[in-house]
Design a protein around this motif. Structure first.
Motif, mmCIF file in Angstrom:
data_model
loop_
_atom_site.group_PDB
_atom_site.id
_atom_site.type_symbol
_atom_site.label_atom_id
_atom_site.label_comp_id
_atom_site.label_asym_id
_atom_site.label_seq_id
_atom_site.Cartn_x
_atom_site.Cartn_y
_atom_site.Cartn_z
ATOM 1 N N GLY A 1 0.853 -1.077 -0.040
ATOM 2 C CA GLY A 1 -0.263 -0.152 0.123
ATOM 3 C C GLY A 1 0.775 1.162 0.117
ATOM 4 N N ASN A 2 0.062 2.128 0.068
ATOM 5 C CA ASN A 2 0.934 3.816 0.158
ATOM 6 C C ASN A 2 1.630 3.906 1.537
ATOM 7 N N CYS A 3 2.337 4.966 1.048
ATOM 8 C CA CYS A 3 2.749 5.246 2.968
ATOM 9 C C CYS A 3 1.424 5.511 3.611
ATOM 10 N N ALA A 4 1.695 5.222 4.990
ATOM 11 C CA ALA A 4 0.795 5.391 5.756
ATOM 12 C C ALA A 4 -0.653 4.948 5.711
ATOM 13 N N SER B 1 -6.125 8.198 1.198
ATOM 14 C CA SER B 1 -6.009 9.496 0.573
ATOM 15 C C SER B 1 -4.189 10.511 1.330
ATOM 16 N N LEU B 2 -4.217 10.963 0.394
ATOM 17 C CA LEU B 2 -3.238 12.045 1.321
ATOM 18 C C LEU B 2 -3.410 12.725 2.303
ATOM 19 N N ARG C 1 -1.803 10.777 9.830
ATOM 20 C CA ARG C 1 -0.786 9.787 10.251
ATOM 21 C C ARG C 1 0.446 9.975 10.939
ATOM 22 N N ARG C 2 0.691 10.859 9.662
ATOM 23 C CA ARG C 2 2.378 11.520 9.848
ATOM 24 C C ARG C 2 2.296 12.641 9.096
ATOM 25 N N TRP D 1 5.410 15.026 1.003
ATOM 26 C CA TRP D 1 5.175 15.380 -0.402
ATOM 27 C C TRP D 1 4.011 15.371 -0.032
ATOM 28 N N GLY D 2 3.588 15.884 -2.087
ATOM 29 C CA GLY D 2 1.834 16.111 -2.253
ATOM 30 C C GLY D 2 1.439 15.176 -2.926
ATOM 31 N N GLN D 3 0.497 15.240 -3.440
ATOM 32 C CA GLN D 3 -0.370 13.955 -4.744
ATOM 33 C C GLN D 3 0.626 13.652 -5.389
ATOM 34 N N GLU D 4 1.208 14.825 -5.814
ATOM 35 C CA GLU D 4 2.355 14.275 -7.544
ATOM 36 C C GLU D 4 2.698 12.766 -6.387
#
Length: 119
Positions: A11-14, A60-61, A67-68, A73-76
């Motif tokens: 999965g994505n970060c966090a 989501s971002l 959470r962190r 960093w952003g959506q990109e």
């Protein structure tokens, strides 16, 4: 029930990978492991240990930043992570959107699915 089943979590970060793996191990699923696929240039890195089940977590971002808070960093970057996770997404056994779920909710969903599949 086979608690020795190999379970890969991506999965994505966090999104909750480390937390889910910790919970699964506490419940006796000793072969659950976190795959840092979102950081790898090897697009099939998740296949490394030949898991029986592949669980894909996403958030989501906005949720990741809750959470962190130190995420700079952003959506990109999130979209880049999703590209690196595309093969895992296409091969997932279970998708859990962790945005509005508690740690316990995510663990419960995963265990119920594993029990259904492992019997």
């Amino acid at each position: 029930m086979n608690k020795e089943i190999k379970i890969a979590v991506v999965g994505n970060c966090a999104a909750g990978k480390t937390t889910l793996v910790k919970g699964l191990k506490q419940e006796g699923y000793i072969n659950a492991y976190n795959v840092p696929q979102e950081h790898s240039v090897v697009l099939k890195f998740w296949q490394r240990y030949n898991p029986k089940l592949l669980i894909y977590l996403t958030c989501s971002l906005e949720e990741a930043k809750k959470r962190r808070p130190r995420i700079a960093w952003g959506q990109e970057r999130l979209e880049d992570q999703k590209k690196k996770l595309q093969n895992a997404y296409e091969n997932k056994d279970l998708l859990i959107d962790t945005n509005n779920l508690s740690i316990d909710d995510v663990l419960k969903i995963a265990i119920e699915y594993i029990q259904e599949r492992a019997e």
